[in-house]
Write a protein that holds these residues in place. Structure first.
Motif, short mmCIF file in Angstrom:
data_model
loop_
_atom_site.label_atom_id
_atom_site.label_comp_id
_atom_site.label_asym_id
_atom_site.label_seq_id
_atom_site.Cartn_x
_atom_site.Cartn_y
_atom_site.Cartn_z
N MET A 240 0.85 -1.18 0.00
CA MET A 240 0.00 0.00 0.00
C MET A 240 0.89 1.24 0.00
SD MET A 240 -2.89 0.91 2.74
CE MET A 240 -4.27 1.85 2.25
N ASP A 241 0.52 2.18 -0.77
CA ASP A 241 1.30 3.39 -0.93
C ASP A 241 0.94 4.39 0.17
OD1 ASP A 241 3.10 5.08 -2.06
OD2 ASP A 241 1.77 5.75 -3.66
N VAL A 242 1.95 4.98 0.80
CA VAL A 242 1.72 5.96 1.86
C VAL A 242 1.10 7.22 1.28
CG1 VAL A 242 2.86 7.29 3.67
CG2 VAL A 242 3.61 4.99 3.19
N ASP A 243 1.39 7.48 0.01
CA ASP A 243 0.83 8.66 -0.65
C ASP A 243 -0.70 8.61 -0.66
OD1 ASP A 243 1.15 11.08 -2.11
OD2 ASP A 243 0.68 9.98 -3.95
N LEU A 244 -1.26 7.43 -0.81
CA LEU A 244 -2.72 7.28 -0.79
C LEU A 244 -3.29 7.69 0.56
CD1 LEU A 244 -5.31 6.23 -2.21
CD2 LEU A 244 -4.79 4.02 -1.20
N ILE A 245 -2.62 7.33 1.64
CA ILE A 245 -3.09 7.70 2.98
C ILE A 245 -3.07 9.21 3.14
CG2 ILE A 245 -2.59 7.49 5.45
CD1 ILE A 245 -1.47 4.70 4.80
N PHE A 246 -2.02 9.86 2.66
CA PHE A 246 -1.94 11.31 2.75
C PHE A 246 -3.02 11.99 1.92
CE2 PHE A 246 2.74 10.78 3.84
CZ PHE A 246 2.52 10.98 5.20
N LYS A 247 -3.33 11.44 0.75
CA LYS A 247 -4.40 12.01 -0.08
C LYS A 247 -5.74 11.90 0.63
CE LYS A 247 -2.38 11.14 -4.62
NZ LYS A 247 -2.50 10.37 -5.88
N ILE A 248 -6.02 10.76 1.22
CA ILE A 248 -7.29 10.56 1.93
C ILE A 248 -7.37 11.51 3.13
CG2 ILE A 248 -8.63 8.92 3.29
CD1 ILE A 248 -7.64 6.75 1.37
N ALA A 249 -6.27 11.66 3.84
CA ALA A 249 -6.25 12.57 4.99
C ALA A 249 -6.48 14.01 4.55
CB ALA A 249 -4.94 12.43 5.74
N ALA A 250 -5.85 14.41 3.45
CA ALA A 250 -6.02 15.78 2.95
C ALA A 250 -7.46 16.04 2.54
CB ALA A 250 -5.08 16.02 1.78
N ILE A 251 -8.07 15.07 1.88
CA ILE A 251 -9.47 15.23 1.49
C ILE A 251 -10.35 15.32 2.73
CG2 ILE A 251 -11.43 14.07 0.37
CD1 ILE A 251 -9.39 12.97 -1.67
N GLY A 252 -10.06 14.50 3.73
CA GLY A 252 -10.84 14.53 4.97
C GLY A 252 -10.74 15.87 5.68
N ILE A 253 -9.54 16.43 5.76
CA ILE A 253 -9.36 17.73 6.41
C ILE A 253 -10.07 18.82 5.63
CG2 ILE A 253 -7.63 19.49 6.97
CD1 ILE A 253 -5.72 17.14 7.62
N LEU A 254 -9.94 18.81 4.32
CA LEU A 254 -10.59 19.81 3.49
C LEU A 254 -12.11 19.75 3.62
CD1 LEU A 254 -10.21 22.01 1.32
CD2 LEU A 254 -10.39 20.21 -0.39
N LEU B 143 -20.83 14.36 1.30
CA LEU B 143 -21.11 13.22 0.42
C LEU B 143 -20.16 13.20 -0.78
CD1 LEU B 143 -25.01 13.12 0.49
CD2 LEU B 143 -23.41 11.54 1.56
N ALA B 144 -19.84 14.36 -1.31
CA ALA B 144 -18.89 14.42 -2.43
C ALA B 144 -17.51 13.95 -2.00
CB ALA B 144 -18.83 15.83 -2.98
N GLY B 145 -17.06 14.36 -0.82
CA GLY B 145 -15.77 13.92 -0.32
C GLY B 145 -15.75 12.41 -0.09
N LEU B 146 -16.83 11.89 0.46
CA LEU B 146 -16.94 10.45 0.69
C LEU B 146 -16.90 9.68 -0.63
CD1 LEU B 146 -17.44 8.15 2.74
CD2 LEU B 146 -19.87 8.50 2.35
N THR B 147 -17.57 10.21 -1.64
CA THR B 147 -17.59 9.57 -2.96
C THR B 147 -16.19 9.54 -3.58
OG1 THR B 147 -19.85 10.35 -3.28
CG2 THR B 147 -18.66 9.63 -5.23
N VAL B 148 -15.47 10.63 -3.45
CA VAL B 148 -14.12 10.69 -4.01
C VAL B 148 -13.21 9.68 -3.33
CG1 VAL B 148 -12.06 12.15 -4.19
CG2 VAL B 148 -14.29 13.07 -4.79
N VAL B 149 -13.29 9.61 -1.99
CA VAL B 149 -12.43 8.67 -1.26
C VAL B 149 -12.81 7.23 -1.59
CG1 VAL B 149 -11.86 7.84 1.06
CG2 VAL B 149 -11.86 10.28 0.58
N LEU B 150 -14.10 6.93 -1.66
CA LEU B 150 -14.52 5.57 -2.00
C LEU B 150 -14.08 5.18 -3.41
CD1 LEU B 150 -18.05 5.29 -0.37
CD2 LEU B 150 -15.93 4.20 0.35
N THR B 151 -14.11 6.12 -4.33
CA THR B 151 -13.64 5.84 -5.69
C THR B 151 -12.15 5.52 -5.69
OG1 THR B 151 -15.30 7.36 -6.57
CG2 THR B 151 -13.50 6.75 -8.03
N MET B 152 -11.39 6.26 -4.89
CA MET B 152 -9.95 5.98 -4.80
C MET B 152 -9.71 4.60 -4.20
SD MET B 152 -8.74 9.73 -3.46
CE MET B 152 -7.21 9.16 -2.80
#
Length: 64
Positions: free
Chosen positions: A1-15, A37-46
């Motif tokens: 698993m890529d650590v970059d993915l975790i940082f992307k998810i965290a950034a989306i969550g904070i935003l 809901l849009a943020g959740l959709t983006v994270v679930l797609t990732m």
């Protein structure tokens, strides 16, 4: 698993959390819910793309 993915998810969550609080405090609860809901959709797609890659790797390892 890529650590970059975790940082992307965290950034989306904070935003999304910041936008949600701003919209709720300005009296726009419906738009805050849509932002969440849009943020959740983006994270679930990732995550779905990563799970798909995982299944493809498992298939290739076991020769299925």
């Amino acid at each position: 698993m890529d650590v970059d993915l975790i940082f992307k998810i965290a950034a989306i969550g904070i935003l999304v959390a910041v936008l949600n609080q701003l919209l709720i405090r300005s009296g726009r609860e419906e738009q805050a819910m849509m932002t969440t809901l849009a943020g959740l959709t983006v994270v679930l797609t990732m995550l779905i793309t990563q799970i798909s890659t995982l299944f493809d790797t498992i298939k290739s390892v076991f020769g299925l």
